[in-house]
Design an enzyme around this catalytic site. Structure first.
Site, short mmCIF file in Angstrom:
data_model
loop_
_atom_site.label_atom_id
_atom_site.label_comp_id
_atom_site.label_asym_id
_atom_site.label_seq_id
_atom_site.Cartn_x
_atom_site.Cartn_y
_atom_site.Cartn_z
N GLU A 1 4.52 49.04 -37.36
CA GLU A 1 4.20 48.17 -38.50
C GLU A 1 5.45 47.47 -39.01
O GLU A 1 5.43 46.27 -39.31
CB GLU A 1 3.55 48.98 -39.63
N GLU B 1 12.15 60.51 -29.67
CA GLU B 1 11.88 59.09 -29.50
C GLU B 1 13.11 58.25 -29.87
O GLU B 1 13.31 57.16 -29.33
CB GLU B 1 10.71 58.65 -30.39
N TYR C 1 9.06 28.58 -25.82
CA TYR C 1 8.58 29.96 -25.67
C TYR C 1 9.58 30.86 -24.97
O TYR C 1 9.57 32.06 -25.19
CB TYR C 1 7.20 30.02 -25.01
N LYS D 1 2.24 50.29 -27.74
CA LYS D 1 3.03 51.31 -27.05
C LYS D 1 2.12 51.91 -25.97
O LYS D 1 1.26 52.73 -26.26
CB LYS D 1 3.46 52.41 -28.03
#
Length: 136
Positions: free
Chosen positions: A78, A26, A58, A103
């Site tokens: 997290e 990863e 934005y 994900k």
């Protein structure tokens, strides 16, 4: 959509390619992240003036979040969510942020996995005042 008592500027479905994950494979690739952001803020000034300079931008939020995802290269969603929320609260005029990061390719049997967090701006008056006498 949002259950809140204040105004919200939101981003839904921001897609960012970033390094995320704990496994070596990863760390060697980028993966898509889907990000939703709700920034609770006062939009009254922009609503009256119709001037973009009075609004929470934005587009700038999306650009910043995309860049931060690519720079942070977190192992955990997290951690990434917490870092992004802290940076948004520091940079933009909002008092509460709800942020979700998913994900979509992590678990084959699921549409997506992820985290959602809510963070609040710390009011200046909540910070303790330290006087010079406290240093002694």
């Amino acid at each position: 959509m949002f259950h809140t008592e204040s105004d919200v500027v939101f981003v839904k479905g921001l897609t960012v390619e970033a390094v995320i994950g704990v496994y070596a494979w990863e760390r060697a690739i980028t993966q898509p992240l889907l990000i939703d952001i709700a920034l609770e803020t006062d939009i009254n000034r922009a609503a009256i003036s119709d001037d973009v300079n009075d609004a929470l931008n934005y587009k700038a939020v999306c650009d910043d979040v995309s860049a931060w995802c690519q720079v942070i290269k977190a192992q955990l969603l997290e951690h990434l969510a917490g870092q992004i929320a802290d940076k948004l609260l520091a940079k933009y005029s909002c008092h509460k942020i709800t942020l979700s990061i998913a994900k979509p390719t992590a678990i084959k049997q699921a549409d997506a996995v992820g985290v959602q967090i809510t963070r609040y701006a710390t009011a200046i008056e909540d910070k303790p005042v330290v006087s010079k006498d406290d240093d002694a």
